[in-house]
Each structure stands twice: as structure tokens, then as C-alpha cells.
Write a protein that holds these residues in place. Structure first.
Motif, mmCIF file in Angstrom:
data_model
loop_
_atom_site.group_PDB
_atom_site.id
_atom_site.type_symbol
_atom_site.label_atom_id
_atom_site.label_comp_id
_atom_site.label_asym_id
_atom_site.label_seq_id
_atom_site.Cartn_x
_atom_site.Cartn_y
_atom_site.Cartn_z
ATOM 1 N N SER A 5 -20.896 32.557 -0.239
ATOM 2 C CA SER A 5 -21.234 33.529 0.910
ATOM 3 C C SER A 5 -21.933 33.049 1.870
ATOM 4 O O SER A 5 -23.225 32.494 1.566
ATOM 5 C CB SER A 5 -21.669 34.768 0.334
ATOM 6 O OG SER A 5 -21.918 35.782 1.288
ATOM 7 N N SER A 9 -26.489 38.237 0.338
ATOM 8 C CA SER A 9 -26.679 39.521 -0.357
ATOM 9 C C SER A 9 -25.481 39.635 -1.189
ATOM 10 O O SER A 9 -24.346 38.750 -1.086
ATOM 11 C CB SER A 9 -26.444 40.843 0.951
ATOM 12 O OG SER A 9 -25.217 40.559 1.354
ATOM 13 N N HIS A 11 -21.857 40.616 -2.275
ATOM 14 C CA HIS A 11 -20.536 40.898 -1.593
ATOM 15 C C HIS A 11 -19.593 41.375 -2.571
ATOM 16 O O HIS A 11 -19.102 40.552 -3.415
ATOM 17 C CB HIS A 11 -20.237 39.472 -0.764
ATOM 18 C CG HIS A 11 -20.266 38.352 -1.505
ATOM 19 N ND1 HIS A 11 -21.450 37.555 -1.703
ATOM 20 C CD2 HIS A 11 -19.243 37.656 -2.378
ATOM 21 C CE1 HIS A 11 -21.188 36.557 -2.386
ATOM 22 N NE2 HIS A 11 -19.924 36.451 -2.855
ATOM 23 N N ILE A 22 -18.569 42.766 -7.483
ATOM 24 C CA ILE A 22 -19.644 42.474 -6.560
ATOM 25 C C ILE A 22 -20.289 41.267 -7.338
ATOM 26 O O ILE A 22 -20.825 41.196 -8.174
ATOM 27 C CB ILE A 22 -20.557 43.817 -6.650
ATOM 28 C CG1 ILE A 22 -19.798 45.129 -6.497
ATOM 29 C CG2 ILE A 22 -21.897 43.695 -5.916
ATOM 30 C CD1 ILE A 22 -20.528 46.365 -7.137
ATOM 31 N N THR A 24 -23.040 38.589 -6.918
ATOM 32 C CA THR A 24 -24.598 38.781 -6.628
ATOM 33 C C THR A 24 -25.150 37.388 -6.769
ATOM 34 O O THR A 24 -25.998 37.095 -7.716
ATOM 35 C CB THR A 24 -25.324 39.636 -7.788
ATOM 36 O OG1 THR A 24 -24.862 39.214 -9.026
ATOM 37 C CG2 THR A 24 -24.702 41.210 -7.558
ATOM 38 N N THR A 70 -25.514 48.217 1.849
ATOM 39 C CA THR A 70 -26.098 48.284 3.375
ATOM 40 C C THR A 70 -27.411 49.265 3.295
ATOM 41 O O THR A 70 -27.980 48.933 4.388
ATOM 42 C CB THR A 70 -25.059 48.736 4.392
ATOM 43 O OG1 THR A 70 -24.574 50.207 4.050
ATOM 44 C CG2 THR A 70 -23.821 47.817 4.418
ATOM 45 N N VAL A 76 -22.935 43.150 4.768
ATOM 46 C CA VAL A 76 -22.357 42.565 3.628
ATOM 47 C C VAL A 76 -21.007 41.919 4.062
ATOM 48 O O VAL A 76 -20.415 42.546 4.798
ATOM 49 C CB VAL A 76 -22.363 43.565 2.346
ATOM 50 C CG1 VAL A 76 -23.728 44.057 2.091
ATOM 51 C CG2 VAL A 76 -21.498 44.631 2.857
ATOM 52 N N GLU A 77 -20.532 41.019 3.121
ATOM 53 C CA GLU A 77 -19.516 40.427 3.279
ATOM 54 C C GLU A 77 -18.542 41.318 2.247
ATOM 55 O O GLU A 77 -18.741 41.049 1.223
ATOM 56 C CB GLU A 77 -19.396 39.082 3.052
ATOM 57 C CG GLU A 77 -19.762 37.974 4.207
ATOM 58 C CD GLU A 77 -19.624 36.755 3.879
ATOM 59 O OE1 GLU A 77 -20.083 35.821 4.696
ATOM 60 O OE2 GLU A 77 -19.323 36.124 2.694
ATOM 61 N N LEU A 78 -17.583 41.788 2.904
ATOM 62 C CA LEU A 78 -16.480 42.314 2.103
ATOM 63 C C LEU A 78 -15.053 41.444 2.033
ATOM 64 O O LEU A 78 -14.914 40.904 2.794
ATOM 65 C CB LEU A 78 -15.789 43.560 2.827
ATOM 66 C CG LEU A 78 -14.656 44.424 2.031
ATOM 67 C CD1 LEU A 78 -14.991 44.874 0.723
ATOM 68 C CD2 LEU A 78 -14.210 45.648 2.863
ATOM 69 N N ARG A 79 -14.755 41.002 0.789
ATOM 70 C CA ARG A 79 -13.401 40.062 0.392
ATOM 71 C C ARG A 79 -12.551 40.782 0.003
ATOM 72 O O ARG A 79 -12.952 41.882 -0.979
ATOM 73 C CB ARG A 79 -14.270 39.134 -0.302
ATOM 74 C CG ARG A 79 -15.328 38.412 0.182
ATOM 75 C CD ARG A 79 -16.213 37.606 -0.696
ATOM 76 N NE ARG A 79 -17.255 36.761 -0.121
ATOM 77 C CZ ARG A 79 -17.293 35.693 0.085
ATOM 78 N NH1 ARG A 79 -16.487 34.907 -0.852
ATOM 79 N NH2 ARG A 79 -18.409 34.959 0.489
ATOM 80 N N ILE A 139 -12.011 37.708 4.517
ATOM 81 C CA ILE A 139 -13.491 38.269 4.526
ATOM 82 C C ILE A 139 -13.767 38.799 5.813
ATOM 83 O O ILE A 139 -13.487 38.423 6.901
ATOM 84 C CB ILE A 139 -14.250 37.108 4.420
ATOM 85 C CG1 ILE A 139 -13.730 36.030 3.049
ATOM 86 C CG2 ILE A 139 -15.824 36.982 4.300
ATOM 87 C CD1 ILE A 139 -14.367 34.588 2.824
ATOM 88 N N THR A 141 -17.361 40.829 7.734
ATOM 89 C CA THR A 141 -18.697 41.434 7.744
ATOM 90 C C THR A 141 -18.633 42.866 7.919
ATOM 91 O O THR A 141 -18.159 43.162 9.030
ATOM 92 C CB THR A 141 -19.618 40.619 8.625
ATOM 93 O OG1 THR A 141 -19.563 39.141 8.243
ATOM 94 C CG2 THR A 141 -21.033 40.939 8.815
#
Length: 154
Positions: A5, A9, A11, A22, A24, A70, A76-79, A139, A141
Motif C-alpha cells: 500500500s 494504514s 487498507h 482488512i 494491516t 478514518t 485509507v486505500e479501499l481495494r 484502488i 483513496t
């Protein structure tokens, strides 16, 4: 799910297998805090994968997970897994939920819904994709929207 990432953080990622994962990276001391907060907000159906440094829970917990993360990190990056060949249609653009696997990478998902669908309360930037381990991943943000708009409630 991609293993690295640009943001240091956790993601979250929506997998094709129907889970919210998630990842980590490099923050081992915070696992217990994140898991404790998931419990506090009613997400009691999670699994901790120590070797992979990942938490798996239900896809329905996405809003809760984004809000919790958040609170700790500015973005955060959401994938999410997606299908390159699946065209974005009016059904995607009018969607209210967060389920999207089409080629728009969720950029247009819910954009025409009366309340912006699942994106209400969030700002999303940097839509991109990677191909890893035979899977395409979108991906983006995600960060809380300016306070003029209500944030999603848990």
C-alpha cells in the motif's frame, strides 16, 4: 488482495470471494484496537489471520470499517476486485449499496443515486488499478468528506 500500500494504514479490500479483508501492514500493535472497535460497533463476525496480517469480516461491515479506520488515519486505500470486461451501466451508477465489480472501479458506482449511495459522507480520489495473482484490483483513496456533508452513521 494486493500486498502493498502507498498509505501506511490498514487498507480494506472487497474480495471476489465475498469477504471484506482488512490488510494491516506494519502496525501490529494496533490489531487489538481495531478488533476491539469492530466488536464495539457490532461487527463480531471477524477472523484474524496472523500469518497474513489480515482481518476478514463480512462485506456488509464496509461503512463501519471505513469510519473506524478514518478515525485513526486521515485516509485509507479501499481495494476491490473487479472485472475489466464488465461495462459500467445505469444500474451501477444508480446503485445504493457498495457492491460493484464493473470496469469503472466503483468511480461511478452510486453517483446517480438520490443520496450518492454508499459514497455519501466520503471523498474518493486517485482511482487506479493493479493486476496481481490473476486478479484485477481497483484502488481508491477514501477520506471523510468535508463537514458540510453528513458522515455515514454506524
Amino acid at each position: 488482495m494486493p500486498g502493498h500500500s502507498a498509505i501506511e494504514s490498514p487498507h480494506p479490500g472487497l474480495t471476489g470471494a465475498g469477504h471484506l479483508v482488512i490488510a494491516t501492514p506494519r502496525i501490529g500493535y494496533e490489531y487489538d484496537g481495531i478488533l476491539g472497535e469492530l466488536d464495539t460497533y457490532g461487527c463480531r463476525s471477524w477472523l484474524w489471520h496472523k500469518q497474513a496480517q489480515r482481518i476478514t469480516t463480512s462485506r456488509t461491515a464496509l461503512q463501519t470499517v471505513l469510519k473506524l479506520l478514518t478515525k485513526r488515519y486521515p485516509a485509507v486505500e479501499l481495494r476491490r476486485g473487479f472485472r475489466v470486461a464488465e461495462k459500467c451501466t445505469a444500474r451501477c451508477r444508480a446503485a445504493k449499496g457498495h457492491e460493484c465489480a464493473c470496469s469503472c472501479l466503483a468511480e461511478h458506482h452510486g453517483a446517480e443515486a438520490p443520496d450518492r449511495g454508499w459514497k455519501r459522507g466520503w471523498t474518493m480520489n486517485g482511482f487506479t488499478h493493479v493486476h496481481e495473482n490473476g486478479q484485477d484490483w481497483g484502488i481508491v483513496t477514501v477520506e471523510p468528506a468535508p463537514l458540510s456533508r453528513p458522515r455515514p452513521s454506524i
